[in-house]
Enzyme design. Structure first.
Site, PDB file in Angstrom:
ATOM      1  CG  HIS A 205      13.668  39.364  53.741  1.00  0.00           C
ATOM      2  ND1 HIS A 205      14.235  39.147  52.499  1.00  0.00           N
ATOM      3  CD2 HIS A 205      14.136  38.385  54.538  1.00  0.00           C
ATOM      4  CE1 HIS A 205      14.992  38.068  52.537  1.00  0.00           C
ATOM      5  NE2 HIS A 205      14.962  37.591  53.766  1.00  0.00           N
ATOM      6  CG  HIS A 226      19.867  38.043  55.967  1.00  0.00           C
ATOM      7  ND1 HIS A 226      19.149  39.125  55.500  1.00  0.00           N
ATOM      8  CD2 HIS A 226      19.106  36.955  55.702  1.00  0.00           C
ATOM      9  CE1 HIS A 226      18.010  38.707  54.999  1.00  0.00           C
ATOM     10  NE2 HIS A 226      17.962  37.385  55.108  1.00  0.00           N
ATOM     11  CG  ASP A 257      28.270  33.414  52.026  1.00  0.00           C
ATOM     12  OD1 ASP A 257      28.515  34.646  52.019  1.00  0.00           O
ATOM     13  OD2 ASP A 257      27.305  32.910  51.419  1.00  0.00           O
ATOM     14  CG  ASP A 284      20.501  32.583  55.141  1.00  0.00           C
ATOM     15  OD1 ASP A 284      19.448  32.149  55.631  1.00  0.00           O
ATOM     16  OD2 ASP A 284      20.522  33.236  54.084  1.00  0.00           O
ATOM     17  N   GLY A 318      19.962  31.908  50.085  1.00  0.00           N
ATOM     18  CA  GLY A 318      20.536  31.255  51.250  1.00  0.00           C
ATOM     19  C   GLY A 318      22.028  31.039  51.068  1.00  0.00           C
TER      20      GLY A 318
END
Length: 383
Positions: A205, A226, A257, A284, A318
């Site tokens: 972030h 991530h 994902d 996550d 998420g």
């Protein structure tokens, strides 16, 4: 599916599991057996090893591996750690994770107020060492407003004494801590101070440039949160956070994902690393994983839309996936070598967090926390 055993392995003092192949945390080994005595691994070796003679046997059709280790779990089974940061929430999520093959995890508490962080820390202290909780991940609040994603802006703040004192207390109790922060928001020396406390610092972030990332790595930061998400992308003349991360020896967390990172980009990233096995698979996961299709976060409703978790603005918030499904996707959809994919979900995160002695491997004396994958890499059983 595996053939059901004709004995209750949970109540059997000593038993043996034969698998078509066993992943020991490092390599895949064909036709192996794991011997379990009083809930711990006694031996890993050939099926005809004399140590196994006379023991009840479960013959599993598939691949046996260590229980999975997820360093980024926000919630599951209808609960969010941020919404109810207490011991009961952790036990509830941990039970759901165990049923899905994740036997070690870091509850992840995202950007929030100092009193709520303290409440989360007390919950971790109460549960640490049970329900698979092996530490904690504070994702924020010392991050970039520009790259905050779904994190609430009003709680983003510089590193302060409240956080430092909280982390010092957890480390004094030997609780592993992963802290995600934006390096450009920290005073020089802050990351080094955190690392000296034993905190594992991850960069995420963040709107940092490559030079700022390199300075943070020099101070001891060792991970990226991530990768590709919540950070400056790689450019032709400015490597950004992504380029600096991929070109470094640091660990990189990735979400597989199919929504957060394109499969082709994942393949390139995994191939590009200068040091082997520095990729860590994370879920996550949010409350919808093994739970209802929506939940509230910061008073905003987050929904599953075509497999993606999105907030009211339509931005990713998420992931709606568990780690076992992530492993399956990494192997069958992305095309990653099975042993490499399994290391990303077992031994690699254990090494990152200094826990390789306790989780992420199948070796004598370790707890017999194991998962069995079928021929299609779906989760077939967990132990």
């Amino acid at each position: 599916m595996p053939q059901a055993p004709d004995f209750d392995w949970r109540r059997t003092a000593a038993w043996c599991l034969h698998a078509q192949q066993v992943f020991d945390g490092h390599t895949l080994r064909p036709e192996q057996a794991v011997t379990v005595v009083h809930g711990r691994i006694a031996a890993v070796g050939a099926v005809d090893d004399p140590v196994n003679q006379g023991l009840p046997v479960w013959r599993g059709q598939g691949t046996l591996a260590p229980g999975l280790f997820d360093i980024q779990v926000n919630g599951g089974a209808g609960r969010m750690f941020n919404n109810t940061p207490d011991a009961d929430t952790l036990r509830h999520i941990g039970a759901a994770l165990a049923r899905a093959g994740t036997t070690a995890w870091l509850p992840t508490f995202i950007t929030d107020s100092a009193p709520r962080m303290a409440q989360a820390a007390r919950a971790i202290e109460a549960v640490h060492g049970s329900q698979g909780v092996v530490g904690v991940h504070f994702e924020g609040p010392h991050i970039s407003v520009q790259r905050r994603g779904a994190h609430l802006e009003q709680h983003i703040r510089p590193l302060d004494d409240a956080t430092l004192n909280l982390l010092a207390r957890l480390r004094a109790k030997q609780i592993p801590v992963l802290l995600t922060l934006a390096p450009e928001q920290q005073a020089r020396g802050s990351i080094a101070r955190l690392c000296a406390m034993g905190v594992t610092v991850s960069l995420g972030h963040t709107a940092a440039n490559a030079a700022q990332v390199h300075s943070a790595l020099a101070e001891g930061a060792s991970c990226f949160t991530h990768l590709f998400n919540g950070m400056a992308p790689m450019g032709a003349r400015e490597p950004g956070v992504v380029g600096a991360a991929l070109d470094s020896p640091a660990w990189c967390g990735v979400i597989a994902d199919g929504h957060h990172v394109a499969d082709a980009v994942l393949r390139v990233a995994i191939r590009s690393r200068p040091v082997a096995d520095r990729m860590v698979l994370v879920s996550d996961a949010m409350a919808t994983t093994h739970g209802p299709a929506q939940f509230d976060l910061y008073g905003e409703t987050i929904r599953v839309v075509q497999g993606r978790l999105v907030n009211q603005a339509g931005s990713l918030a998420g992931a709606h996936i568990d780690l076992a499904s992530s492993v399956q996707g990494l192997i069958t959809r992305v095309g990653i070598d099975p042993a490499q994919a399994l290391r990303m979900a077992t031994h690699n995160p254990a090494q990152l967090m200094g826990l390789a002695h306790a989780v992420g491997q199948l070796r004598p004396a370790m707890p017999a926390r194991m998962v069995l994958f079928d021929a299609d890499w779906g989760l077939a059983a967990q132990f």
